[in-house]
Design a protein around this motif. Structure first.
Motif, PDB file in Angstrom:
ATOM      1  N   ASP A   8       0.813  -1.264   0.090  1.00 19.54           N
ATOM      2  CA  ASP A   8       0.034  -0.077  -0.049  1.00 19.54           C
ATOM      3  C   ASP A   8       0.902   1.303  -0.033  1.00 19.54           C
ATOM      4  O   ASP A   8       0.568   2.326  -0.869  1.00 19.54           O
ATOM      5  CB  ASP A   8      -0.946  -0.007   1.126  1.00 19.54           C
ATOM      6  CG  ASP A   8      -1.791   1.194   1.076  1.00 19.54           C
ATOM      7  OD1 ASP A   8      -2.616   1.326   0.193  1.00 19.54           O
ATOM      8  OD2 ASP A   8      -1.966   1.819   2.159  1.00 19.54           O
ATOM      9  N   GLN A   9       1.843   1.474   0.834  1.00 18.84           N
ATOM     10  CA  GLN A   9       2.743   2.574   0.894  1.00 18.84           C
ATOM     11  C   GLN A   9       3.444   2.673  -0.233  1.00 18.84           C
ATOM     12  O   GLN A   9       3.731   3.804  -0.829  1.00 18.84           O
ATOM     13  CB  GLN A   9       3.778   2.367   2.063  1.00 18.84           C
ATOM     14  CG  GLN A   9       4.412   3.536   2.371  1.00 18.84           C
ATOM     15  CD  GLN A   9       4.082   4.077   3.909  1.00 18.84           C
ATOM     16  OE1 GLN A   9       2.869   3.728   4.300  1.00 18.84           O
ATOM     17  NE2 GLN A   9       5.064   4.916   4.321  1.00 18.84           N
ATOM     18  N   ASP A  10       3.770   1.529  -0.766  1.00 13.59           N
ATOM     19  CA  ASP A  10       4.541   1.539  -2.140  1.00 13.59           C
ATOM     20  C   ASP A  10       3.752   2.126  -3.293  1.00 13.59           C
ATOM     21  O   ASP A  10       4.176   2.924  -4.045  1.00 13.59           O
ATOM     22  CB  ASP A  10       5.010   0.137  -2.489  1.00 13.59           C
ATOM     23  CG  ASP A  10       6.053  -0.013  -3.833  1.00 13.59           C
ATOM     24  OD1 ASP A  10       7.069   0.926  -3.979  1.00 13.59           O
ATOM     25  OD2 ASP A  10       5.856  -0.663  -4.666  1.00 13.59           O
ATOM     26  N   GLY A  11       2.510   1.824  -3.345  1.00 12.92           N
ATOM     27  CA  GLY A  11       1.557   2.205  -4.388  1.00 12.92           C
ATOM     28  C   GLY A  11       1.172   3.700  -4.155  1.00 12.92           C
ATOM     29  O   GLY A  11       1.171   4.359  -5.276  1.00 12.92           O
ATOM     30  N   ILE A  18       4.233  10.195  -9.437  1.00 13.91           N
ATOM     31  CA  ILE A  18       3.584  10.611 -10.832  1.00 13.91           C
ATOM     32  C   ILE A  18       3.145  11.960 -10.699  1.00 13.91           C
ATOM     33  O   ILE A  18       3.409  12.843 -11.498  1.00 13.91           O
ATOM     34  CB  ILE A  18       2.618   9.706 -11.129  1.00 13.91           C
ATOM     35  CG1 ILE A  18       3.111   8.291 -11.597  1.00 13.91           C
ATOM     36  CG2 ILE A  18       1.555  10.006 -12.465  1.00 13.91           C
ATOM     37  CD1 ILE A  18       2.372   7.148 -11.563  1.00 13.91           C
ATOM     38  N   GLY A  19       2.557  12.321  -9.576  1.00 13.53           N
ATOM     39  CA  GLY A  19       1.885  13.858  -9.178  1.00 13.53           C
ATOM     40  C   GLY A  19       3.169  14.571  -9.203  1.00 13.53           C
ATOM     41  O   GLY A  19       3.148  15.763  -9.670  1.00 13.53           O
ATOM     42  N   PHE A  37       7.956   9.158  -1.008  1.00  8.69           N
ATOM     43  CA  PHE A  37       7.711   8.357   0.155  1.00  8.69           C
ATOM     44  C   PHE A  37       7.275   9.203   1.197  1.00  8.69           C
ATOM     45  O   PHE A  37       6.874   8.882   2.357  1.00  8.69           O
ATOM     46  CB  PHE A  37       8.956   7.785   0.270  1.00  8.69           C
ATOM     47  CG  PHE A  37       9.152   6.359  -0.534  1.00  8.69           C
ATOM     48  CD1 PHE A  37       8.331   5.156   0.078  1.00  8.69           C
ATOM     49  CD2 PHE A  37       9.574   6.318  -1.612  1.00  8.69           C
ATOM     50  CE1 PHE A  37       8.247   4.025  -0.805  1.00  8.69           C
ATOM     51  CE2 PHE A  37       9.658   5.279  -2.305  1.00  8.69           C
ATOM     52  CZ  PHE A  37       9.045   3.967  -2.139  1.00  8.69           C
ATOM     53  N   ASP A  38       7.690  10.659   1.246  1.00  6.73           N
ATOM     54  CA  ASP A  38       7.320  11.350   2.567  1.00  6.73           C
ATOM     55  C   ASP A  38       5.658  11.532   2.453  1.00  6.73           C
ATOM     56  O   ASP A  38       4.937  11.594   3.237  1.00  6.73           O
ATOM     57  CB  ASP A  38       8.166  12.769   2.118  1.00  6.73           C
ATOM     58  CG  ASP A  38       9.498  12.722   2.637  1.00  6.73           C
ATOM     59  OD1 ASP A  38       9.948  11.734   3.187  1.00  6.73           O
ATOM     60  OD2 ASP A  38      10.332  13.672   2.283  1.00  6.73           O
TER      61      ASP A  38
END
Length: 59
Positions: A8-11, A18-19, A37-38
């Motif tokens: 979930d964190q990776d997704g 992308i944003g 990742f932040d």
């Protein structure tokens, strides 16, 4: 961290990346990855505040 939480964190981090890439222009790749990742960590923390711990499957 469970495997589901990891994925979930990776997704979320990939979506954030992308944003960041589409909205911020040309940033160094390491900066984009760190920021992604932040954002993912912040989202996971806020999800716990708003929704609490994820209930187990069952019953």
């Amino acid at each position: 961290m469970t495997r589901a939480e990891y994925e979930d964190q990776d997704g979320v981090a990939i979506a954030a990346m992308i944003g960041l890439l589409t909205g911020c222009g040309a940033l160094p790749p390491k900066d984009v990855a760190k920021q992604a990742f932040d954002y993912a960590e912040a989202m996971a923390e806020e999800r716990k505040v708003r929704l609490g711990e994820k209930p187990p499957f069952g019953d």
